[in-house]
Design a protein around this motif. Structure first.
Motif, mmCIF file in Angstrom:
data_model
loop_
_atom_site.group_PDB
_atom_site.id
_atom_site.type_symbol
_atom_site.label_atom_id
_atom_site.label_comp_id
_atom_site.label_asym_id
_atom_site.label_seq_id
_atom_site.Cartn_x
_atom_site.Cartn_y
_atom_site.Cartn_z
ATOM 1 N N GLN A 7 5.773 21.593 -19.122
ATOM 2 C CA GLN A 7 5.377 20.248 -18.704
ATOM 3 C C GLN A 7 4.066 19.838 -19.366
ATOM 4 O O GLN A 7 3.937 18.709 -19.851
ATOM 5 N N ILE A 8 3.117 20.753 -19.380
ATOM 6 C CA ILE A 8 1.789 20.454 -19.947
ATOM 7 C C ILE A 8 1.896 20.203 -21.444
ATOM 8 O O ILE A 8 1.332 19.233 -21.976
ATOM 9 N N ILE A 9 2.619 21.078 -22.151
ATOM 10 C CA ILE A 9 2.758 20.931 -23.601
ATOM 11 C C ILE A 9 3.436 19.619 -23.957
ATOM 12 O O ILE A 9 3.000 18.893 -24.862
ATOM 13 N N GLU A 10 4.513 19.289 -23.266
ATOM 14 C CA GLU A 10 5.232 18.048 -23.564
ATOM 15 C C GLU A 10 4.374 16.827 -23.258
ATOM 16 O O GLU A 10 4.363 15.849 -24.029
ATOM 17 N N ALA A 11 3.638 16.865 -22.147
ATOM 18 C CA ALA A 11 2.761 15.746 -21.798
ATOM 19 C C ALA A 11 1.644 15.587 -22.819
ATOM 20 O O ALA A 11 1.343 14.468 -23.271
ATOM 21 N N ALA A 12 1.018 16.707 -23.198
ATOM 22 C CA ALA A 12 -0.077 16.658 -24.173
ATOM 23 C C ALA A 12 0.408 16.150 -25.517
ATOM 24 O O ALA A 12 -0.248 15.304 -26.158
ATOM 25 N N GLN A 13 1.557 16.625 -25.962
ATOM 26 C CA GLN A 13 2.092 16.185 -27.246
ATOM 27 C C GLN A 13 2.352 14.681 -27.245
ATOM 28 O O GLN A 13 2.014 13.973 -28.198
ATOM 29 N N THR A 14 2.933 14.176 -26.180
ATOM 30 C CA THR A 14 3.206 12.738 -26.064
ATOM 31 C C THR A 14 1.910 11.934 -26.132
ATOM 32 O O THR A 14 1.821 10.936 -26.852
ATOM 33 N N LEU A 15 0.894 12.378 -25.402
ATOM 34 C CA LEU A 15 -0.369 11.639 -25.347
ATOM 35 C C LEU A 15 -1.152 11.742 -26.654
ATOM 36 O O LEU A 15 -1.786 10.765 -27.086
ATOM 37 N N PHE A 16 -1.133 12.924 -27.296
ATOM 38 C CA PHE A 16 -1.841 13.084 -28.564
ATOM 39 C C PHE A 16 -1.279 12.126 -29.618
ATOM 40 O O PHE A 16 -2.013 11.559 -30.427
ATOM 41 N N ILE A 17 0.037 11.967 -29.620
ATOM 42 C CA ILE A 17 0.680 11.069 -30.578
ATOM 43 C C ILE A 17 0.379 9.613 -30.236
ATOM 44 O O ILE A 17 0.076 8.791 -31.109
#
Length: 295
Positions: A7-17
């Motif tokens: 969950q954290i990785i997917e959320a971070a990746q979405t926000l970083f992009i």
């Protein structure tokens, strides 16, 4: 990978992009992933560590896909080689990696740990390409493998950009890769420019995923022992012994080791072992990511 970490990785990746790496505070990641601050820090020591975990996850996906493509096939099969190169591009596209890297261009690029991690991944990819060029084209390419790897990568990336600028996005990446390979199939008539010795740090005997990172780090430090002693640096010797003692333990204290690894690398700067310090830092970062993955 467990559910919370995913969950954290997917959320971070979405926000970083979407927002950019620097413009994304950890609090936004917590809200997007619907986790507490304690949960985040249970898996990642920092936002940078979270980004490196994303990139490591993508790297492992590339390695897995390339291994699957090679199963039961001859190492000299050019079509398999093309598919293996293409796998990197398809996976990068799936994860929107270009947008992620674009977010770094105007952000924390000066962050040394992240910079070294990205450089390491790129040079490992060049080393992989050189090894596969030798597999496909034979011994005659032995001396020129790194020249050809750089030429091939450069041709693929530049040609892809030109095709995109021209609006020719319907042309498959595989066609561009075949075109790039045509450029290196010709007999090399000049002396090799890039020597294999330049890439010794990045030749990981197959793939890091196939090895025990803890054992590799321990063996690297052991091999460095006599060279460290010659530097006659008491602090460096202490750091060296401490790291070896921790790695010999069944439960090394990675939190304490992190600061010691940084001090160890700093102590090796401006010496003939500076590259080894970078390699040890890279291995430790990978070890930390793997331990977090298993937790």
């Amino acid at each position: 990978m467990n559910k919370k970490k995913k969950q954290i990785i997917e959320a971070a990746q979405t926000l970083f992009i979407k927002k950019g790496f620097s413009a994304t505070p950890i609090q936004d990641i917590l809200e997007e992933a619907n986790v507490s601050k304690g949960t985040f820090y249970n898996y990642f020591s920092s936002k940078t560590a979270c980004l490196m975990a994303i990139l490591l996850f993508i790297k492992e996906e590339v390695i897995h896909d390339r291994q699957q493509l090679a199963l039961g096939k001859s190492p000299s099969d050019k079509d398999i080689f093309v598919k293996q190169i293409a796998a990197r591009f398809h996976i990068d596209k799936k994860h929107n990696l270009m947008a992620l890297f674009a977010s770094l261009a105007s952000s924390d690029k000066a962050h040394q740990e992240l910079k070294e991690f990205l450089n390491q991944q790129y040079l490992e990819e060049v080393t992989w390409m050189a090894a596969r060029i030798r597999d496909v084209f034979g011994d005659e390419k032995q001396e020129y493998a790194y020249d050809d790897a750089v030429t091939c990568f450069g041709t693929i990336h530049l040609t892809s950009k030109i095709l995109m600028d021209l609006g020719k996005t319907e042309i498959p990446i595989e066609e561009t890769i075949y075109f790039a390979l045509q450029q290196i199939e010709k007999t090399n008539t000049h002396p090799p420019f890039l020597k294999a010795d330049y890439f010794l740090l990045y030749q990981q005997e197959k793939h890091a995923a196939e090895k025990d990172t803890k054992m590799t780090l321990q063996q690297t430090l052991t091999d460095l022992g006599s060279h460290v002693e010659k530097l006659k640096n008491q602090r460096l010797t202490y750091y060296h012994q401490y790291l070896l003692e921790q790695l010999q333990s069944n439960t090394p204290n990675l939190f304490l080791m992190e600061s010691v690894v940084d001090s160890y690398q700093n102590a090796l700067q401006h010496t003939n072992l500076e590259d080894k310090g970078k390699y040890i830092k890279m291995l430790f970062t990978q070890l930390t990511a793997e331990e977090q993955e298993d937790s």
